[in-house]
Design a protein around this motif. Sequence first.
Motif, mmCIF file in Angstrom:
data_model
loop_
_atom_site.group_PDB
_atom_site.id
_atom_site.type_symbol
_atom_site.label_atom_id
_atom_site.label_comp_id
_atom_site.label_asym_id
_atom_site.label_seq_id
_atom_site.Cartn_x
_atom_site.Cartn_y
_atom_site.Cartn_z
ATOM 1 N N ILE A 53 0.836 -1.205 0.000
ATOM 2 C CA ILE A 53 0.000 0.000 0.000
ATOM 3 C C ILE A 53 0.869 1.252 0.000
ATOM 4 C CG2 ILE A 53 -1.617 1.329 1.417
ATOM 5 C CD1 ILE A 53 -2.954 -1.297 2.153
ATOM 6 N N PHE A 54 1.935 1.232 0.791
ATOM 7 C CA PHE A 54 2.884 2.357 0.779
ATOM 8 C C PHE A 54 3.468 2.544 -0.617
ATOM 9 C CE2 PHE A 54 7.210 3.942 1.009
ATOM 10 C CZ PHE A 54 7.089 5.062 1.816
ATOM 11 N N GLN A 55 3.833 1.453 -1.267
ATOM 12 C CA GLN A 55 4.450 1.507 -2.592
ATOM 13 C C GLN A 55 3.498 2.065 -3.639
ATOM 14 O OE1 GLN A 55 7.444 1.404 -3.354
ATOM 15 N NE2 GLN A 55 8.032 -0.162 -4.812
ATOM 16 N N ILE A 56 2.238 1.659 -3.590
ATOM 17 C CA ILE A 56 1.246 2.167 -4.541
ATOM 18 C C ILE A 56 1.056 3.672 -4.362
ATOM 19 C CG2 ILE A 56 -1.204 2.119 -5.143
ATOM 20 C CD1 ILE A 56 -1.151 -0.897 -4.562
ATOM 21 N N ALA A 57 0.937 4.107 -3.102
ATOM 22 C CA ALA A 57 0.768 5.533 -2.833
ATOM 23 C C ALA A 57 1.994 6.318 -3.260
ATOM 24 C CB ALA A 57 0.480 5.745 -1.349
ATOM 25 N N LEU A 58 3.185 5.748 -3.028
ATOM 26 C CA LEU A 58 4.425 6.408 -3.425
ATOM 27 C C LEU A 58 4.506 6.545 -4.938
ATOM 28 C CD1 LEU A 58 7.168 7.542 -2.477
ATOM 29 C CD2 LEU A 58 8.086 5.235 -2.651
ATOM 30 N N GLY A 59 4.148 5.471 -5.655
ATOM 31 C CA GLY A 59 4.182 5.522 -7.111
ATOM 32 C C GLY A 59 3.189 6.515 -7.682
ATOM 33 N N PHE A 230 -0.658 4.233 3.524
ATOM 34 C CA PHE A 230 -1.011 4.941 2.285
ATOM 35 C C PHE A 230 -0.738 6.433 2.416
ATOM 36 C CE2 PHE A 230 -3.869 7.159 -0.577
ATOM 37 C CZ PHE A 230 -3.699 6.458 -1.765
ATOM 38 N N TRP A 231 -1.073 6.992 3.574
ATOM 39 C CA TRP A 231 -0.825 8.431 3.788
ATOM 40 C C TRP A 231 0.667 8.736 3.745
ATOM 41 C CZ3 TRP A 231 1.813 10.895 7.789
ATOM 42 C CH2 TRP A 231 1.722 12.295 7.791
ATOM 43 N N MET A 232 1.486 7.867 4.353
ATOM 44 C CA MET A 232 2.928 8.071 4.334
ATOM 45 C C MET A 232 3.463 8.031 2.912
ATOM 46 S SD MET A 232 4.496 8.624 7.233
ATOM 47 C CE MET A 232 6.149 8.021 6.893
ATOM 48 N N GLY A 233 3.008 7.038 2.144
ATOM 49 C CA GLY A 233 3.495 6.923 0.775
ATOM 50 C C GLY A 233 3.100 8.083 -0.110
ATOM 51 N N SER A 234 1.928 8.670 0.160
ATOM 52 C CA SER A 234 1.448 9.767 -0.682
ATOM 53 C C SER A 234 1.959 11.132 -0.236
ATOM 54 C CB SER A 234 -0.084 9.789 -0.687
ATOM 55 O OG SER A 234 -0.579 9.959 0.633
ATOM 56 N N SER A 235 2.541 11.205 0.953
ATOM 57 C CA SER A 235 2.970 12.515 1.457
ATOM 58 C C SER A 235 4.463 12.632 1.679
ATOM 59 C CB SER A 235 2.257 12.829 2.783
ATOM 60 O OG SER A 235 2.575 11.856 3.769
ATOM 61 N N ILE A 236 5.196 11.507 1.659
ATOM 62 C CA ILE A 236 6.629 11.573 1.892
ATOM 63 C C ILE A 236 7.300 12.359 0.775
ATOM 64 C CG2 ILE A 236 7.193 9.434 0.660
ATOM 65 C CD1 ILE A 236 9.184 8.843 2.919
ATOM 66 N N THR A 237 8.296 13.147 1.127
ATOM 67 C CA THR A 237 8.937 14.015 0.142
ATOM 68 C C THR A 237 10.393 13.695 -0.110
ATOM 69 O OG1 THR A 237 9.480 15.620 1.878
ATOM 70 C CG2 THR A 237 7.412 15.936 0.694
ATOM 71 N N ALA A 238 10.985 12.849 0.727
ATOM 72 C CA ALA A 238 12.390 12.452 0.547
ATOM 73 C C ALA A 238 13.302 13.649 0.396
ATOM 74 C CB ALA A 238 12.537 11.531 -0.670
ATOM 75 N N THR A 239 13.079 14.674 1.228
ATOM 76 C CA THR A 239 13.892 15.881 1.108
ATOM 77 C C THR A 239 15.343 15.624 1.420
ATOM 78 O OG1 THR A 239 13.275 16.419 3.385
ATOM 79 C CG2 THR A 239 11.993 17.428 1.626
#
Length: 457
Positions: A53-59, A230-239
């Motif tokens: 789920i994290f991966q889908i949101a990240l993609g 899902f929220w983490m994957g869609s909001s992470i910014t990898a700054t």
Amino acid sequence: MASSIGYQNSAIVYVGHDIPYPSTILIESIFMTNARYSMTAMILHWLIALALIFQIALGWQFEALERGANLFGLYQLHKSVGIAILVLSLARLFLRYTRPRPAAFADNIWSERAAKFVHAAFYAVMIGGPLTGWMVVSTAKIDVPTLLFGIIPLPHLPIGRPFHEPAEILHELLAWVAIALLFLHVAGALRHQFFKQENILGRMIPWALERRGPLLLTLTSLFAALGFAFWMGSSITATGSGTNDKPALNGNVVSNPEATPNLPKEAEESAEADEQSTVVEEEIPASDVKQKLANWQVSRGGRLGFSVDWNGTPINGSFGRWTGDIRFSPDDLAGSTIIVNVDLGSATTSDAQRDEMLQGDSFFNIAAHPKAVFSSSSISNVGGDKYRARGTLKLNGKSQPLTLDFRLTIDGTNARVSGTSRLKRTAYGVGSGEWAATDEIADNVSVSFDFAAKNKD
């Protein structure tokens, strides 16, 4: 007495006592009924679910974000999570066929076949998705290295460029299949649990959690965890992979944070001064020499840095190894010379993958041209302790004129130098192929230096 071991409804049934049984399987079979999965299977199931789920949101972010430093970091994270899913899925598949598992809840043969199809499709997605992604990276036009979670290097697969486009199409297709399967899997589980009154969800939850409260409350907590993934994957910014605000490495040997200038602003001001300055540059004739030329040795702790914009995000870096051959006297500028050798392989931007990419053929191409060399042709005073050195920079097999503006203060046998310059990377072929365009990575690169030197004479 004859003995046998067999399966009934996927639960272990054993008769007799005189045939040795592997201890690990025996222990697991004692505590497992046809209503529960093993603890190992439960852990793998929920880890894969969270990661998927994290991966889908990240993609999903890749469709909205512009390419740049931040997106580069997100791709590295995406690859790392993908390989983690691959490893966990292979472990789960191995466990599925080497350990007993609960019997399937099925209304009829078609329901049973549908359940088996969804499970098989899930394994195809969880294994095929990371593999096709790995193929895409391995066959890309630009050789971008992968360091899993910033620690473990992942080699490229030994396949050719023709596999790139099919792998890319299949990878994207599998992502959509994964989303559809997730909905089917969840819908099927809820149907069995709440419409058919079959405790299908309870057998994938550890007993310790089930004992602490009603099943519905436990399930709510688990689904909340999935929602958080899902929220983490869609909001992470990898700054952390996007910018470098840390003091860069040394000029000669060690770092010197106190000597770090404001790279972008200072370099911009210097560039404007170079273009608009009305100061008359005067070279002091050799006949008016008052002080002989001196050989200056660059002291430890200097800095040679650079900065470039990537879709509006500044990428700051430095070179860890460089040397200066300086013969200089304020009273003999005509005879003064500056030669700087830079080891391009020492470039760092505080991101291992990006640093390795800089060394590749598309950028510095250090295999063919490991060093950059600046040689001055003239040095002039532009007022007070400010000087301008004009010369040539040889970089990536190309030579172009370059001007350095610097401030110099001399106190006996000690000197302090700081300055800036600006160059166009495309003039040196730095950033070729897909990276030659300047709409993503700016053409202008700001250079800054700050170091101390000592008179060797």
